[in-house]
Motif scaffolding. Structure first.
Motif, mmCIF file in Angstrom:
data_model
loop_
_atom_site.group_PDB
_atom_site.id
_atom_site.type_symbol
_atom_site.label_atom_id
_atom_site.label_comp_id
_atom_site.label_asym_id
_atom_site.label_seq_id
_atom_site.Cartn_x
_atom_site.Cartn_y
_atom_site.Cartn_z
ATOM 1 N N ASP A 8 -5.545 16.193 25.678
ATOM 2 C CA ASP A 8 -6.500 14.273 25.964
ATOM 3 C C ASP A 8 -7.823 14.640 26.323
ATOM 4 O O ASP A 8 -7.879 13.396 26.811
ATOM 5 N N TYR A 9 -7.459 15.690 27.361
ATOM 6 C CA TYR A 9 -8.971 16.101 28.280
ATOM 7 C C TYR A 9 -9.608 17.053 27.267
ATOM 8 O O TYR A 9 -9.115 17.575 26.651
ATOM 9 N N ARG A 51 -17.530 18.457 18.789
ATOM 10 C CA ARG A 51 -18.147 17.250 17.743
ATOM 11 C C ARG A 51 -18.335 17.619 16.261
ATOM 12 O O ARG A 51 -18.204 16.616 15.792
ATOM 13 N N ARG A 86 -9.366 11.937 16.956
ATOM 14 C CA ARG A 86 -10.371 12.467 17.529
ATOM 15 C C ARG A 86 -9.228 11.216 19.301
ATOM 16 O O ARG A 86 -10.386 10.103 19.790
ATOM 17 N N HIS A 87 -8.640 11.783 19.254
ATOM 18 C CA HIS A 87 -7.646 11.251 20.187
ATOM 19 C C HIS A 87 -8.104 11.658 21.664
ATOM 20 O O HIS A 87 -7.938 10.691 22.730
ATOM 21 N N SER A 88 -8.626 12.764 22.069
ATOM 22 C CA SER A 88 -8.985 13.806 23.426
ATOM 23 C C SER A 88 -10.775 12.844 23.698
ATOM 24 O O SER A 88 -10.990 12.399 23.054
ATOM 25 N N GLN A 89 -10.577 13.007 24.918
ATOM 26 C CA GLN A 89 -11.652 12.473 25.840
ATOM 27 C C GLN A 89 -12.362 14.286 26.080
ATOM 28 O O GLN A 89 -12.320 14.623 25.970
ATOM 29 N N ILE A 90 -14.017 13.843 25.503
ATOM 30 C CA ILE A 90 -14.682 15.494 25.503
ATOM 31 C C ILE A 90 -15.417 15.108 26.627
ATOM 32 O O ILE A 90 -16.680 13.830 26.436
ATOM 33 N N VAL A 91 -16.202 16.189 27.434
ATOM 34 C CA VAL A 91 -16.559 15.528 28.768
ATOM 35 C C VAL A 91 -16.772 16.922 28.953
ATOM 36 O O VAL A 91 -16.203 18.005 28.572
ATOM 37 N N ASP A 93 -19.250 17.231 34.386
ATOM 38 C CA ASP A 93 -18.921 15.504 35.008
ATOM 39 C C ASP A 93 -18.704 15.338 35.893
ATOM 40 O O ASP A 93 -18.787 14.032 36.709
ATOM 41 N N TYR A 94 -17.840 16.104 36.697
ATOM 42 C CA TYR A 94 -16.583 15.717 36.934
ATOM 43 C C TYR A 94 -17.433 15.563 38.345
ATOM 44 O O TYR A 94 -16.638 15.855 39.559
ATOM 45 N N ARG A 134 -6.051 8.664 37.803
ATOM 46 C CA ARG A 134 -6.512 7.651 36.545
ATOM 47 C C ARG A 134 -4.735 7.776 35.907
ATOM 48 O O ARG A 134 -3.929 6.864 35.475
#
Length: 160
Positions: free
Chosen positions: A83-84, A97, A104-109, A113-114, A153
């Motif tokens: 997921d992440y 990327r 690409r179901h994942s959140q790429i961060v 950023d947190y 979330r």
């Protein structure tokens, strides 16, 4: 089950450190049945190797287990499993990327950023800097905030 993948260049310093710290935080909150973590690298130099001695040393110092961890390379199939995808720096984000295939179901961060109020936007690579303490501090804070983000979330109840 929420799945988090931590990514750095070789998967021997930053990302296994993040995986171990995050797992410890998840376990401490009683969320092991709801959140899982893994790590990978964008390069293949260290596949099958255990975390760097500097990473192992700092994790032992903080009584965090890294048992059974071995470096692996990020695969296109990971995009459908996690997921992440939490990268340690901009180069990692770019490398992630650029991997072809896989939905690409994942959140790429980025990890930092947190922690938006921190002046550093990337987690420096201690393989080159030698500063595993700095890396630990940044990753520890990032993991705490990521866990908080996921709990909010996903409406997960943390056991404090």
């Amino acid at each position: 089950m929420i799945k988090v993948l931590f990514v750095c260049l070789g998967n021997i310093c930053r990302s296994p450190m993040a995986e171990a710290i995050f797992r410890a935080k998840v376990e401490a909150k009683g969320l092991s049945g709801a959140i899982a973590a893994d790590s990978a690298g964008t390069g293949s130099w260290h596949i099958g190797k255990e975390p760097h001695e500097g990473t192992r040393r700092i994790l032992r110092k903080h009584s965090i287990s890294y048992e059974g961890m071995k470096a692996r390379k990020l695969e296109s199939a990971d995009f459908g499993k996690f997921d992440y995808i939490v990268c340690m720096d901009d180069s990692n984000v770019s490398n992630v990327r650029s991997i072809p295939g896989g939905e690409r179901h994942s959140q790429i961060v980025r990890m930092m950023d947190y922690v938006p109020e921190h002046p550093m936007r990337e987690v420096p690579d201690p393989y080159y800097t030698g500063n595993f303490e700095e890396t630990y501090e940044l990753v520890n804070e990032g993991c705490e905030r990521l866990l908080q983000h996921i709990c909010e979330r996903e409406s997960l109840q943390r056991e404090d």
